[in-house]
Design an enzyme around this catalytic site. Sequence first.
Site, PDB file in Angstrom:
ATOM      1  N   ARG A 273       0.310  73.869  76.530  1.00  0.00           N
ATOM      2  CA  ARG A 273       1.226  74.976  76.833  1.00  0.00           C
ATOM      3  C   ARG A 273       1.342  75.140  78.332  1.00  0.00           C
ATOM      4  NH1 ARG A 273      -1.397  76.549  72.072  1.00  0.00           N
ATOM      5  NH2 ARG A 273       0.094  76.418  70.355  1.00  0.00           N
TER       6      ARG A 273
ATOM      7  N   ASP B 143       0.069  69.589  71.741  1.00  0.00           N
ATOM      8  CA  ASP B 143       0.485  70.726  70.909  1.00  0.00           C
ATOM      9  C   ASP B 143       2.003  70.695  70.816  1.00  0.00           C
ATOM     10  OD1 ASP B 143       0.411  73.353  69.549  1.00  0.00           O
ATOM     11  OD2 ASP B 143      -1.632  73.417  70.323  1.00  0.00           O
TER      12      ASP B 143
ATOM     13  N   HIS C 164       1.156  71.406  64.515  1.00  0.00           N
ATOM     14  CA  HIS C 164       1.243  71.600  65.974  1.00  0.00           C
ATOM     15  C   HIS C 164       1.645  70.304  66.673  1.00  0.00           C
ATOM     16  CE1 HIS C 164       0.105  75.767  66.438  1.00  0.00           C
ATOM     17  NE2 HIS C 164      -1.003  75.615  65.725  1.00  0.00           N
TER      18      HIS C 164
ATOM     19  N   ASP D  42      -5.618  72.811  62.480  1.00  0.00           N
ATOM     20  CA  ASP D  42      -5.316  74.233  62.278  1.00  0.00           C
ATOM     21  C   ASP D  42      -3.829  74.458  62.033  1.00  0.00           C
ATOM     22  OD1 ASP D  42      -4.959  73.371  64.982  1.00  0.00           O
ATOM     23  OD2 ASP D  42      -4.597  75.451  65.554  1.00  0.00           O
ATOM     24  N   GLU D  43      -3.545  75.578  61.396  1.00  0.00           N
ATOM     25  CA  GLU D  43      -2.198  76.145  61.293  1.00  0.00           C
ATOM     26  C   GLU D  43      -1.141  75.093  60.943  1.00  0.00           C
ATOM     27  OE1 GLU D  43      -2.604  79.949  64.287  1.00  0.00           O
ATOM     28  OE2 GLU D  43      -2.063  78.054  65.198  1.00  0.00           O
TER      29      GLU D  43
ATOM     30  N   ASP E 195      -7.851  83.955  75.711  1.00  0.00           N
ATOM     31  CA  ASP E 195      -6.439  84.280  75.943  1.00  0.00           C
ATOM     32  C   ASP E 195      -6.178  85.729  75.528  1.00  0.00           C
ATOM     33  OD1 ASP E 195      -7.090  83.226  73.385  1.00  0.00           O
ATOM     34  OD2 ASP E 195      -4.966  83.038  72.873  1.00  0.00           O
TER      35      ASP E 195
ATOM     36  N   TRP F 229      -6.373  79.538  75.273  1.00  0.00           N
ATOM     37  CA  TRP F 229      -5.023  79.069  74.946  1.00  0.00           C
ATOM     38  C   TRP F 229      -4.103  79.543  76.057  1.00  0.00           C
ATOM     39  CZ3 TRP F 229      -5.138  75.626  71.213  1.00  0.00           C
ATOM     40  CH2 TRP F 229      -6.202  75.672  70.292  1.00  0.00           C
TER      41      TRP F 229
HETATM   42  C1  ACM Z   1      -6.364  78.077  66.900  1.00  0.00           C
HETATM   43  O1  ACM Z   1      -6.579  79.058  67.620  1.00  0.00           O
HETATM   44  N1  ACM Z   1      -5.157  77.907  66.354  1.00  0.00           N
HETATM   45  C2  ACM Z   1      -7.381  77.090  66.628  1.00  0.00           C
END
Ligand code: ACM
Length: 493
Positions: A133, A162, A226, A289-290, A388, A435
Amino acid sequence: MAKTNTVKASELLFPTPRTILDKEGFFRFHDGITIAVDPSFTSLIETAPALLQIQQGGEDILVKQQDGFPSEGYSLTIGKKQIVIKASDEVGAFRGISTLRNLTYTSDHRLPCCAIEDSPSFAWRGFMIDCSRHYFSPAFLKKLIDVASLYHLNRFHWHLSDDQGWRIPLDGWPQLEKVASKRTLLQYTDGRTYGRLYTKEEILEVQAYAHARHMIVVPEIETPGHVSSLLAAYPHFGCSGGPYEVQDRWGIFDEVLCAGNNQVLEFLEDAITQIAALFSDPYIHIGGDECPHTAWESCPKCQKRMQEEGLSKEKELQSWMTSKICAMVNKAGKRPIGWDEVLEGTESLGLPEDLIVMSWRGVAGGIEASERGHEVIMCPNTDGCYFDYQHTDDEEEMGNLGVSSITQVAQFDPLAGLKGETDRARVLGSQGNLWSEKITNGRQAEYMLFPRLMVLAERLWNPQEPEKTLDRIPLLYKVCDALSIHCYRGPLA
Ligand code: ACM
Ligand code: ZN
């Protein structure tokens, strides 16, 4: 008349050493003093004089090898005339040098005499920086690694891909540089772009710098979600075939790697092989993740894969991908790490045995993983490990998504909620995660990281009563000033 000591070494050291005996007198530290390092500590001979900004050639500071210390352990004796550091190996000796260097900053170079025996509570003491990012320069990453090592941290988790940018160069995949590394800045109307890859030379340089500070580097590429930047570069890796964009918005995107396309697996195998060759430490983080499964639900290739593999739910397909990718990591001679979503959909396939689980959505994933026999890194976003997040719930304070107060960090216990001795022993440690969606420069990153990362370091090295940790926060400001770090100095809770 000689000035007498007013402050004890035990009041100046952060992290607190395991044992410390304060003594009378002090050692005046200046750039004319000398250091002699045991010849068996070949890398420390180079680094110790530079870190302490002194010369070799005499024995004002003596660093000696001696068997019998615990892992990363050392002793440090500060006398009026001489400082002696002893350790079994170079890692321990480096931790001793770091304690000494830290004390030079907090004591204004007037080191109170003392005798220290020290070693860590947890093996994994880390920090993660999201370089997708926001692209952080190698010089800035080195600055972070240096100060982290001063607090005995030993893992740098380098988030290299990402949705908003791919940062690692791979031979034979030119679109990564041309497309995946850059995004259009949607805040501007003139089409300007942001981002770049690190070069291999830069990666090796950062890695060598970390290794000189006895810090292991853990590269991460996100899979199977991601991945917008990767899909923009190679649209056939997605279920629909695209077109896709390198994102300049934040969130979770439905476009993920197609689990039914063998070309995706071939790319991942090549990427992991190349990453394993570039990074010499034992771990590769595979993300996990996600990852929404909506694209898989309507993709004929993904559905065919599920049928062939006897999988009834898309969650299981992700578990199938995890197993495949972990096998690639193993084949490349490394150990995989994944975010806690890797635990899901594992009813039929189970989890690869050596997969380390990084618990971020609270601690439940870490507890489950440990109970299932996996090693765990605890970095719950609910308990202060997300840097973050804001320091306080104040709309004028930087950060987003939540609050990680310094007090929360000072209270964080990576073993909370783990019952048996065996389960507790599987918790390797913890790390602070930064992050960078809302971070546009290194100064902001420093503000988010410090002093929280230093406080976490004490929790992992030798946890103290939270009140005692919080009372000594001014020591951390002092080090930040000495190292030109822009740190947060607001309310602790
Ligand atoms: C995360 O914070 N998506 C690992
Ligand atoms: Zn698909």
